[in-house]
Motif scaffolding. Structure first.
Motif, short mmCIF file in Angstrom:
data_model
loop_
_atom_site.label_atom_id
_atom_site.label_comp_id
_atom_site.label_asym_id
_atom_site.label_seq_id
_atom_site.Cartn_x
_atom_site.Cartn_y
_atom_site.Cartn_z
N LEU A 41 39.69 33.18 53.41
CA LEU A 41 39.67 33.62 52.17
C LEU A 41 40.24 34.88 51.97
O LEU A 41 40.94 35.26 50.60
CB LEU A 41 38.14 33.68 51.86
CG LEU A 41 37.09 32.50 51.85
CD1 LEU A 41 35.87 32.76 52.24
CD2 LEU A 41 37.60 31.52 50.77
N PHE A 46 41.17 36.78 48.20
CA PHE A 46 39.69 37.23 47.95
C PHE A 46 39.26 38.46 48.86
O PHE A 46 39.65 38.74 49.58
CB PHE A 46 38.75 35.91 48.23
CG PHE A 46 38.61 35.07 47.60
CD1 PHE A 46 37.95 34.63 46.47
CD2 PHE A 46 39.40 33.74 48.10
CE1 PHE A 46 38.11 33.60 45.69
CE2 PHE A 46 39.33 32.67 47.32
CZ PHE A 46 38.73 32.58 46.15
N ASP A 51 33.45 39.44 46.95
CA ASP A 51 33.25 38.07 46.72
C ASP A 51 32.14 37.03 47.34
O ASP A 51 31.71 35.97 46.96
CB ASP A 51 34.59 37.21 46.55
CG ASP A 51 35.45 37.98 45.63
OD1 ASP A 51 35.03 38.61 44.56
OD2 ASP A 51 36.75 38.01 46.19
N VAL A 76 34.43 33.62 40.99
CA VAL A 76 34.76 33.48 42.53
C VAL A 76 34.97 32.07 42.65
O VAL A 76 35.87 31.58 43.38
CB VAL A 76 33.78 34.01 43.31
CG1 VAL A 76 33.93 33.74 44.72
CG2 VAL A 76 33.97 35.50 43.27
N ARG A 79 38.21 30.63 41.17
CA ARG A 79 39.34 30.91 41.89
C ARG A 79 39.31 30.12 43.46
O ARG A 79 40.33 29.65 43.67
CB ARG A 79 39.15 32.37 42.30
CG ARG A 79 39.66 33.30 41.35
CD ARG A 79 39.55 34.63 41.59
NE ARG A 79 40.28 35.18 42.66
CZ ARG A 79 40.11 36.14 43.63
NH1 ARG A 79 38.77 36.86 43.44
NH2 ARG A 79 40.77 36.44 44.53
#
Length: 85
Positions: A41, A46, A51, A76, A79
């Motif tokens: 991630l 991120f 997040d 989040v 995405r």
């Protein structure tokens, strides 16, 4: 088939959970997967601590590994969906 009333009962050993705090193979797998997911991630852009603040590896009472992502903000999730599709 007739059972012998004088025969001793068959005893089956069932697995017992490890004492609290014991690092079982399932717990190690869950923690390793959580660390790998954090790395992935992060590499995808991120800010993992912000997040995914509740991301962790854990085990169930029956020692099955699982990951917790926790509550995610809508941006989040958007995405994350963009990465998956």
């Amino acid at each position: 088939m007739t059972q012998n009333p004088n025969a001793e009962p068959v005893r089956t050993l069932t697995p017992r959970p490890a004492p609290y705090g014991t690092a079982t193979p399932s717990a190690r797998l869950a923690h390793d997967l959580a660390a790998r997911l954090r790395t992935g991630l992060s590499a995808a852009g991120f800010e993992v601590d912000r997040d995914f603040p509740h991301l962790r590896g854990d085990t169930t009472a029956s020692d099955e590994p699982f990951l917790t992502l926790g509550r995610l903000r809508p941006n989040v999730v958007e995405r994350l969906l963009a990465l998956l599709f």
